[in-house]
Scaffold this motif. Structure first.
Motif, PDB file in Angstrom:
ATOM      1  N   SER A  15       0.706  -1.412   0.072  1.00  0.00           N
ATOM      2  CA  SER A  15       0.026  -0.109   0.036  1.00  0.00           C
ATOM      3  C   SER A  15       0.840   1.320   0.067  1.00  0.00           C
ATOM      4  O   SER A  15       0.268   2.430  -0.173  1.00  0.00           O
ATOM      5  CB  SER A  15      -0.890  -0.086   1.262  1.00  0.00           C
ATOM      6  N   ASP A  35      -2.784  -9.241   2.564  1.00  0.00           N
ATOM      7  CA  ASP A  35      -2.795  -7.879   2.033  1.00  0.00           C
ATOM      8  C   ASP A  35      -2.464  -7.779   0.373  1.00  0.00           C
ATOM      9  O   ASP A  35      -1.633  -8.362   0.060  1.00  0.00           O
ATOM     10  CB  ASP A  35      -1.821  -6.802   2.639  1.00  0.00           C
ATOM     11  N   ARG A  54      -2.925  -4.847  -1.512  1.00  0.00           N
ATOM     12  CA  ARG A  54      -3.122  -3.640  -1.903  1.00  0.00           C
ATOM     13  C   ARG A  54      -1.847  -3.263  -2.898  1.00  0.00           C
ATOM     14  O   ARG A  54      -0.820  -3.646  -2.406  1.00  0.00           O
ATOM     15  CB  ARG A  54      -3.176  -2.472  -0.637  1.00  0.00           C
ATOM     16  N   GLU A  55      -2.211  -2.955  -4.326  1.00  0.00           N
ATOM     17  CA  GLU A  55      -1.118  -2.621  -5.126  1.00  0.00           C
ATOM     18  C   GLU A  55      -0.029  -3.925  -5.389  1.00  0.00           C
ATOM     19  O   GLU A  55       1.006  -3.729  -5.688  1.00  0.00           O
ATOM     20  CB  GLU A  55      -0.012  -1.441  -4.794  1.00  0.00           C
ATOM     21  N   ASP A 100     -10.363  -6.890  -6.782  1.00  0.00           N
ATOM     22  CA  ASP A 100      -9.150  -6.089  -7.071  1.00  0.00           C
ATOM     23  C   ASP A 100      -8.856  -6.168  -8.475  1.00  0.00           C
ATOM     24  O   ASP A 100      -8.433  -5.167  -9.134  1.00  0.00           O
ATOM     25  CB  ASP A 100      -7.783  -7.119  -6.496  1.00  0.00           C
ATOM     26  N   TRP A 120      -8.494   1.222  -4.644  1.00  0.00           N
ATOM     27  CA  TRP A 120      -8.786   0.094  -3.843  1.00  0.00           C
ATOM     28  C   TRP A 120      -8.524   0.951  -2.199  1.00  0.00           C
ATOM     29  O   TRP A 120      -9.361   0.421  -1.285  1.00  0.00           O
ATOM     30  CB  TRP A 120      -7.502  -0.693  -3.717  1.00  0.00           C
ATOM     31  N   ASP A 121      -8.102   2.179  -2.136  1.00  0.00           N
ATOM     32  CA  ASP A 121      -8.100   2.819  -0.879  1.00  0.00           C
ATOM     33  C   ASP A 121      -9.217   3.970  -0.361  1.00  0.00           C
ATOM     34  O   ASP A 121      -8.988   4.566   0.288  1.00  0.00           O
ATOM     35  CB  ASP A 121      -6.633   3.249  -0.555  1.00  0.00           C
TER      36      ASP A 121
END
Ligand code: NAD
Ligand code: UGA
Length: 469
Positions: free
Chosen positions: A271, A340, A342-343, A375, A383-384
C-alpha cells in the motif's frame, strides 16, 4: 493512568497499539475506527488482518488495557495522547490527482479531535503524510480549539507487513519529531517515555517535525529504489547471461551497500511504496524541483516496466498467445505472510494476461476469492477509497477462477506464474504438478523461489527473473 486513543484500526493502528498495550500495562489503549466490521473483527477470534504473532499479543491484552471501539468521539475525548493512523491514499481526482496524498481522512479526524476535545492533548501523526502536514493539522486544531492546547508530533511507522510484530518488538529505530519549543520538547519526552518501556534509548531518535515527516517518505523511497535498481539489473542479466542473484550478492557484500532488500522480483507492491514515492514526486514538483521529482519517478517507472516485462515474457514464450490457455497464478498477496493485496504486482500481471484472453486459476493461502475478484475489477488507486468501490465486472469473473489448492490451480494449466514467495510454493510436489499439466509446461518464477534446475529435470520450461534460461 495515561490514556491513548488511536484513530484507525488498520494494518498500522491495530498491531502498533496492541504492542504498546502489551509493553505498557499501566497505559490504557483504545483503538477506534469508523468501520464497524473492522472493529467487530478486532473484538473476535478472527482478526481483520493476518499477521504472524498478532493473535497472541491481542489475546494477552484485549479487555485488560487494550480496547477496540467504534465510539470514536468518546475515546478521543478521554485520551491524553491521540494517534492518527488513518489511510492517506493517492488522490484520484482534482489537484494533484494520481500523485498527491489524499488527506481527506486525516483532515476529518483532525476536525473531530478539535470538536470533541475538552482537555489538552498530544496529537501524533502515525500515518505517512506529506512533509508540512503538521502545520496544516495545527491550523485545524488551534482554529477550533476553544483555548485547548494541542502539541503535534510526527511519529512515522516503519513496520513491514508480515513481520509487523517482530519489527514493533525490536525496531531499528523509533522516530519522533516535534516543535522545537519547551512545550514541543515536553511532548516529545512524553511519547519517548512510552517507547522507552521496551526500545533502547539510543534507538529513539528525536528531530524537528519536518525531518520526521520527510524521513518516512525518504526511507520508503530509498527502499523501493533498491528494488528498482536490482530489477533494472535483472533485465540486463536476462539479456547478457549474468545471474541477478549472483550480481546482487556480489554487490551486497560491500558493507557500504549491504545485502538486504536486493531480491529481484516481478515488482514491488504494497500500500505504501508507490503512493509515498508519488507523493514525494508531487512535493518536489510543488517546491520547484523537477529534476529531483524526475529522479524518484524513475523508481515507479522501472517497477511498472518490470511488471509489464514479466507479462510480455509469459506471452512471448508461450508462442505469442495465451488466449484461452489456462494459467495458474500461485500467490496473489503483495508479499508472503500477509493477506494484503493492496497494489500487489499480481493485479497488473493478471490484468495483463486477461488482456491477452488467458483463463486464470488463482491460489493464495491467505486471500479470499471476493478480494481477488474485487481487485481485478477495480480502477487504479480506487482500492483505498471505499466510496469508489464498484461491483465486480462479469467479464472478469468468467475468465478467473479462485481455488484453494495449488494442485487444483495447476491442473491442466499450460503455465504457472509464481507471484508471491509463500514458503509452501518451494516444496510443492512439482513432479505431480508436471504430470497434470498441458505440455510443454511452463513455470515463470516471479520471485526466484523454486529450484529451476530441478524443475527442468522434471521437464518444465522455467523462466526465472534475471537468470539465464
Ligand atoms: P488501513 O487502511 O489498513 O487503516 C486505516 C483505517 O483508518 C481504516 O480502517 C479506516 O476505516 C480508518 N479511518 C479512516 N478515516 C477515519 C476516521 N475519520 N475516523 C476513524 N477511522 C478512520 O491503513 P494502514 O495500512 O494501517 O495505513 C495507515 C497509515 O499508515 C497510512 O498513512 C500508511 O501510509 C501508513 N503506513 C502503513 C504501513 C503498512 O504496512 N500498511 C506501514 C507504515 C506506515
Ligand atoms: C514497506 C517498508 O519495508 C516498511 O519499512 C514501511 O513501514 C512500509 O513499507 C510502509 O510504509 O508501508 P511493506 O510494504 O509492508 O513495508 O513490505 P516490504 O517488505 O517492504 O515489501 C514491499 C514490496 O517489495 C513487496 O512486494 C516485496 O515483495 C517487494 N520486495 C521487497 C522485493 O521485490 N524485493 C526485495 O528485496 C524486498
Amino acid at each position: 493512568m495515561v490514556k491513548i486513543c488511536c484513530i484507525g484500526a488498520g494494518y498500522v493502528g491495530g498491531p502498533t497499539m496492541a504492542v504498546i498495550a502489551l509493553k505498557c500495562p499501566s497505559i490504557e489503549v483504545a483503538v477506534v475506527d469508523i468501520s464497524v466490521s473492522r472493529i467487530t473483527a478486532w473484538n473476535s477470534d478472527q482478526l481483520p488482518i493476518y499477521e504472524p504473532g498478532l493473535d497472541d499479543v491481542v489475546k494477552q491484552c484485549r479487555g485488560k488495557n487494550l480496547f477496540f471501539s467504534t465510539d470514536v468521539e468518546k475515546h478521543v475525548f478521554e485520551a491524553d495522547i491521540v494517534f492518527v493512523s488513518v489511510n492517506t491514499p493517492t488522490k484520484t481526482q482534482g489537484l494533484g490527482a494520481g500523485k498527491a496524498a489524499d488527506l481527506t481522512y486525516w483532515e476529518s479526524a483532525a476536525r473531530m479531535i478539535a470538536d470533541v476535545s475538552k482537555s489538552d492533548k498530544i496529537v501524533v501523526e502515525k500515518s505517512t503524510v506529506p512533509v508540512k502536514t503538521a502545520e496544516a493539522i495545527e491550523k485545524i486544531l488551534t482554529h477550533n480549539s476553544k483555548g485547548i492546547k494541542f502539541q503535534i508530533l510526527s511519529n512515522p511507522e516503519f513496520l513491514a507487513e508480515g513481520t509487523a510484530i517482530k519489527d514493533l518488538f525490536n525496531p531499528d529505530r523509533v522516530l519522533i519529531g516535534g516543535r522545537e519549543t519547551p512545550e514541543g520538547f515536553k511532548a516529545v519526552q512524553a511519547l519517548k517515555s512510552i517507547y522507552a518501556h521496551w526500545v533502547p534509548e539510543e534507538r529513539i531518535l528525536t528531530t524537528n517535525l519536518w525531518s520526521a515527516e520527510l524521513s518516512k517518505l525518504a526511507a520508503n523511497a530509498f527502499l523501493a529504489q533498491r528494488i528498482s535498481s536490482v530489477n533494472a539489473m535483472s533485465a540486463l542479466c536476462e539479456a547478457t547471461g549474468a545471474n541477478v542473484q549472483q550480481v546482487a550478492y556480489s554487490v551486497g557484500t560491500d558493507s557500504r551497500i549491504g545485502p538486504k532488500f536486493l531480491n529481484a522480483s516481478v515488482g514491488f507492491g504494497g500500500s505504501c511504496f508507490q503512493k509515498d514515492i508519488l507523493n514525494l514526486v508531487y512535493i518536489c514538483e510543488c517546491n520547484g524541483l523537477p529534476e529531483v521529482a524526475e529522479y524518484w519517478k524513475q523508481v515507479i517507472k522501472i517497477n511498472d516496466y518490470q511488471k509489464s516485462r514479466f507479462v510480455n515474457r509469459v506471452v512471448a514464450s508461450m508462442f505469442n498467445t495465451v488466449s484461452n490457455k489456462k494459467i495458474a497464478i500461485l500467490g496473489f498477496a503483495f508479499k508472503k505472510d500477509t493477506g494484503d493485496t493492496r497494489e500487489t504486482p499480481a493485479i497488473d500481471v493478471c490484468q495483463g494476461l486477461l488482456g491477452d484472453k488467458a483463463n486464470l486459476s488463482i491460489f493464495d493461502p491467505q486471500v479470499t476469492e471476493d478480494q481477488i475478484q474485487r481487485d481485478l475489477s477495480m480502477n487504479k488507486f480506487d482500492w483505498d477509497h471505499p466510496i469508489h468501490l464498484q461491483p465486480t465486472s462479469p467479464t472478469t469473473v468468467k475468465k478467473v477462477s479462485v481455488v484453494w489448492d495449488a494442485y487444483e490451480a495447476t491442473k491442466d494449466a499450460h503455465g504457472i506464474c509464481i507471484l508471491t514467495e509463500w514458503d509452501e510454493f518451494k516444496n510443492l510436489d512439482y513432479q505431480r504438478i508436471y504430470e497434470n499439466m498441458q505440455k510443454p509446461a511452463f513455470v515463470f518464477d516471479g520471485r526466484n523461489i523454486v529450484d529451476a534446475d530441478k524443475l527442468r529435470e522434471i521437464g518444465f520450461i522455467v523462466y526465472s527473473i534475471g537468470k539465464p534460461l
